[in-house]
Design a protein around this motif. Structure first.
Motif, PDB file in Angstrom:
ATOM      1  N   ARG A  69      49.344  99.422  25.607  1.00  0.00           N
ATOM      2  CA  ARG A  69      48.628  98.230  26.108  1.00  0.00           C
ATOM      3  C   ARG A  69      47.765  97.579  25.026  1.00  0.00           C
ATOM      4  O   ARG A  69      47.006  96.644  25.314  1.00  0.00           O
ATOM      5  CB  ARG A  69      47.777  98.583  27.334  1.00  0.00           C
ATOM      6  N   THR A  70      47.893  98.038  23.806  1.00  0.00           N
ATOM      7  CA  THR A  70      47.106  97.461  22.700  1.00  0.00           C
ATOM      8  C   THR A  70      47.584  96.040  22.427  1.00  0.00           C
ATOM      9  O   THR A  70      48.783  95.793  22.271  1.00  0.00           O
ATOM     10  CB  THR A  70      47.279  98.349  21.443  1.00  0.00           C
ATOM     11  N   THR A  71      46.635  95.116  22.392  1.00  0.00           N
ATOM     12  CA  THR A  71      47.003  93.701  22.225  1.00  0.00           C
ATOM     13  C   THR A  71      47.041  93.330  20.744  1.00  0.00           C
ATOM     14  O   THR A  71      46.547  94.061  19.877  1.00  0.00           O
ATOM     15  CB  THR A  71      45.978  92.789  22.917  1.00  0.00           C
ATOM     16  N   TRP A  72      47.562  92.126  20.511  1.00  0.00           N
ATOM     17  CA  TRP A  72      47.585  91.600  19.131  1.00  0.00           C
ATOM     18  C   TRP A  72      46.164  91.415  18.607  1.00  0.00           C
ATOM     19  O   TRP A  72      45.897  91.628  17.419  1.00  0.00           O
ATOM     20  CB  TRP A  72      48.366  90.289  19.079  1.00  0.00           C
ATOM     21  N   THR A  73      45.246  91.025  19.482  1.00  0.00           N
ATOM     22  CA  THR A  73      43.845  90.866  19.054  1.00  0.00           C
ATOM     23  C   THR A  73      43.263  92.216  18.644  1.00  0.00           C
ATOM     24  O   THR A  73      42.541  92.311  17.645  1.00  0.00           O
ATOM     25  CB  THR A  73      43.019  90.229  20.195  1.00  0.00           C
ATOM     26  N   ASP A  74      43.593  93.276  19.413  1.00  0.00           N
ATOM     27  CA  ASP A  74      43.122  94.623  19.041  1.00  0.00           C
ATOM     28  C   ASP A  74      43.622  94.973  17.636  1.00  0.00           C
ATOM     29  O   ASP A  74      42.894  95.562  16.834  1.00  0.00           O
ATOM     30  CB  ASP A  74      43.652  95.682  20.024  1.00  0.00           C
ATOM     31  N   ILE A  75      44.887  94.635  17.357  1.00  0.00           N
ATOM     32  CA  ILE A  75      45.463  94.938  16.030  1.00  0.00           C
ATOM     33  C   ILE A  75      44.711  94.157  14.953  1.00  0.00           C
ATOM     34  O   ILE A  75      44.319  94.704  13.919  1.00  0.00           O
ATOM     35  CB  ILE A  75      46.967  94.567  15.989  1.00  0.00           C
ATOM     36  N   TYR A  85      48.169  95.720   6.609  1.00  0.00           N
ATOM     37  CA  TYR A  85      47.805  94.297   6.489  1.00  0.00           C
ATOM     38  C   TYR A  85      48.916  93.393   7.010  1.00  0.00           C
ATOM     39  O   TYR A  85      48.656  92.366   7.628  1.00  0.00           O
ATOM     40  CB  TYR A  85      47.497  93.922   5.030  1.00  0.00           C
ATOM     41  N   GLY A  86      50.180  93.760   6.725  1.00  0.00           N
ATOM     42  CA  GLY A  86      51.310  92.935   7.178  1.00  0.00           C
ATOM     43  C   GLY A  86      51.324  92.828   8.698  1.00  0.00           C
ATOM     44  O   GLY A  86      51.534  91.754   9.256  1.00  0.00           O
ATOM     45  N   LEU A  87      51.067  93.953   9.374  1.00  0.00           N
ATOM     46  CA  LEU A  87      51.040  93.936  10.847  1.00  0.00           C
ATOM     47  C   LEU A  87      49.872  93.080  11.341  1.00  0.00           C
ATOM     48  O   LEU A  87      49.999  92.319  12.299  1.00  0.00           O
ATOM     49  CB  LEU A  87      50.923  95.367  11.379  1.00  0.00           C
ATOM     50  N   LYS A  88      48.724  93.160  10.634  1.00  0.00           N
ATOM     51  CA  LYS A  88      47.568  92.343  11.031  1.00  0.00           C
ATOM     52  C   LYS A  88      47.853  90.856  10.833  1.00  0.00           C
ATOM     53  O   LYS A  88      47.482  90.019  11.654  1.00  0.00           O
ATOM     54  CB  LYS A  88      46.329  92.741  10.216  1.00  0.00           C
ATOM     55  N   LEU A  89      48.524  90.543   9.715  1.00  0.00           N
ATOM     56  CA  LEU A  89      48.877  89.132   9.477  1.00  0.00           C
ATOM     57  C   LEU A  89      49.823  88.635  10.565  1.00  0.00           C
ATOM     58  O   LEU A  89      49.688  87.514  11.070  1.00  0.00           O
ATOM     59  CB  LEU A  89      49.533  88.971   8.096  1.00  0.00           C
ATOM     60  N   LEU A 122      56.501  96.540  11.581  1.00  0.00           N
ATOM     61  CA  LEU A 122      56.573  97.917  12.094  1.00  0.00           C
ATOM     62  C   LEU A 122      57.755  98.673  11.490  1.00  0.00           C
ATOM     63  O   LEU A 122      57.685  99.883  11.282  1.00  0.00           O
ATOM     64  CB  LEU A 122      56.643  97.903  13.625  1.00  0.00           C
ATOM     65  N   LEU A 123      58.839  97.954  11.175  1.00  0.00           N
ATOM     66  CA  LEU A 123      59.960  98.623  10.492  1.00  0.00           C
ATOM     67  C   LEU A 123      59.525  99.122   9.112  1.00  0.00           C
ATOM     68  O   LEU A 123      59.909 100.215   8.698  1.00  0.00           O
ATOM     69  CB  LEU A 123      61.144  97.656  10.330  1.00  0.00           C
ATOM     70  N   THR A 124      58.711  98.324   8.410  1.00  0.00           N
ATOM     71  CA  THR A 124      58.295  98.763   7.060  1.00  0.00           C
ATOM     72  C   THR A 124      57.328  99.949   7.138  1.00  0.00           C
ATOM     73  O   THR A 124      57.127 100.629   6.146  1.00  0.00           O
ATOM     74  CB  THR A 124      57.637  97.622   6.250  1.00  0.00           C
ATOM     75  N   LEU A 125      56.750 100.165   8.317  1.00  0.00           N
ATOM     76  CA  LEU A 125      55.843 101.313   8.514  1.00  0.00           C
ATOM     77  C   LEU A 125      56.574 102.496   9.138  1.00  0.00           C
ATOM     78  O   LEU A 125      55.939 103.480   9.551  1.00  0.00           O
ATOM     79  CB  LEU A 125      54.668 100.895   9.417  1.00  0.00           C
ATOM     80  N   GLU A 126      57.921 102.406   9.208  1.00  0.00           N
ATOM     81  CA  GLU A 126      58.742 103.504   9.772  1.00  0.00           C
ATOM     82  C   GLU A 126      58.283 103.849  11.188  1.00  0.00           C
ATOM     83  O   GLU A 126      58.216 105.033  11.568  1.00  0.00           O
ATOM     84  CB  GLU A 126      58.659 104.776   8.911  1.00  0.00           C
ATOM     85  N   ALA A 127      57.952 102.843  11.990  1.00  0.00           N
ATOM     86  CA  ALA A 127      57.392 103.081  13.323  1.00  0.00           C
ATOM     87  C   ALA A 127      58.366 103.820  14.238  1.00  0.00           C
ATOM     88  O   ALA A 127      59.588 103.646  14.143  1.00  0.00           O
ATOM     89  CB  ALA A 127      57.003 101.756  13.960  1.00  0.00           C
TER      90      ALA A 127
END
Ligand SMILES: Cc1cc2nc3c(=O)[nH]c(=O)nc-3n(C[C@H](O)[C@H](O)[C@H](O)COP(=O)(O)OP(=O)(O)OC[C@H]3O[C@@H](n4cnc5c(N)ncnc54)[C@H](O)[C@@H]3O)c2cc1C
Length: 285
Positions: A69-75, A85-89, A122-127
């Motif tokens: 349930r984590t939102t984009w704003t939480d990220i 940083y890429g995910l935050k951007l 998320l792919l670059t972070l091996e999620a």
């Protein structure tokens, strides 16, 4: 099929309900409601917004855990390591502030749009995607979770409870570049994410991914290999010379296949340079 609505207050109750019926899960609703447009909602809706345990970012010894349930704003607001940083951007580019306040990262993955901005970083972070049912839990690599346009590996009775990032992949710095027809509130024509570890002027590790240029966003493993060991200053030339066999862009209202292919090359270069310049302290987070 009679309409049904349930809003469980804990995960155990949600998993039990999932064994009873075929539900559509409702998180932020920012994909769910537009998909219904003006049609009445006649199916069975399992609203997970009462599951407080699924919101937030935590860590274990081996993983960083992003609750479903984590939102984009939480990220965007979380004090992540530079590898995120890429995910935050990307978080700051999903729709508008209102969409970022409601929309969840997990919803973005489960909706499985080819243009989902969360997938390349998320792919670059091996999620890995944490999936639970009444029977138990499994963690599936993101690359195996999204199977095609709007298709995931989720089976009846299952839901996503978290996204897990192995700490071994949370290294270096990262970047994200989105190409749209205008600057904000736009669906991507193409987007690129890059994570890089630079040591003594050389690329020690590279992880690149491109979205909206194939049915499912792709890791560019062939390019990662070419970049590894190269001088960081040679990266643009190496990326320019790469032929991107992983991509299979299509013509649509947002761009032609040829335009997407050319644009992908340019935004991969920009995303890599963004990551590499962060590594050397060149940009603010
Ligand atoms: C105006 C607007 C602009 C947008 N701009 C962008 C953009 O720029 N980039 C972008 O990528 N997206 C964009 N979106 C799409 C959307 O906001 C994102 O995909 C968002 O992350 C979806 O999350 P949600 O929580 O709202 O998902 P929901 O709408 O609640 O759900 C989406 C899908 O995922 C399923 N689902 C959700 N959570 C779970 C779970 N935990 N387990 C199993 N299934 C689940 C739902 O059943 C549904 O099928 C935009 C949407 C709107 C309305």
């Amino acid at each position: 099929m009679a309409p049904r609505y349930a809003k469980p207050s804990n995960l155990g109750e949600a998993l039990r309900l999932l064994t009873e019926d075929q539900w559509t899960i409702l998180a932020g609703g920012t994909d769910f409601y537009p998909a219904h447009s003006e049609k009445p909602i006649l199916g069975k809706v399992l609203d997970i917004n009462g599951l407080t345990e699924l919101r937030g970012i935590s860590e274990t010894e081996s993983h960083i855990i992003i609750g479903a349930r984590t939102t984009w704003t939480d990220i965007a607001n979380h004090p992540f390591l530079a590898a995120f940083y890429g995910l935050k951007l990307a978080a700051r580019e999903v729709g508008s502030i209102q969409i970022q306040n409601r929309g969840t990262v997990a919803g973005n993955l489960c909706n499985a749009s080819p243009a989902a901005d969360g997938v390349p970083p998320l792919l670059t972070l091996e999620a890995e995607v944490e999936i639970r049912s009444a029977e138990g839990m499994q963690a599936l690599p993101l690359e195996e979770f999204i199977l095609g346009n709007r298709r995931t590996a989720l089976r009846p009775g299952e839901m996503v409870t978290a996204i897990r990032i192995p700490k071994s992949a949370a290294t270096g710095t990262s970047g994200f570049v989105k190409l749209g027809a205008r600057r904000y509130l736009v669906i991507s024509i193409a987007m690129a994410a890059a994570r890089a570890v630079i040591a003594e002027g050389r690329v020690a590790e590279a992880a690149l991914a491109v979205g909206a240029c194939s049915a499912v966003a792709q890791r560019l493993r062939g390019l990662d290999e070419r970049l590894c060991g190269a001088e960081a200053g040679a990266a643009s030339a190496i990326i320019s010379a790469y032929d991107f066999p992983e991509l299979s862009p299509i013509d649509d209202v947002r761009g032609t296949a040829g335009y997407r292919r050319e644009a992908a090359r340019e935004i991969v270069i920009r995303a890599f340079l963004q990551a590499a310049s962060l590594e050397s302290g060149g940009l603010a987070a």
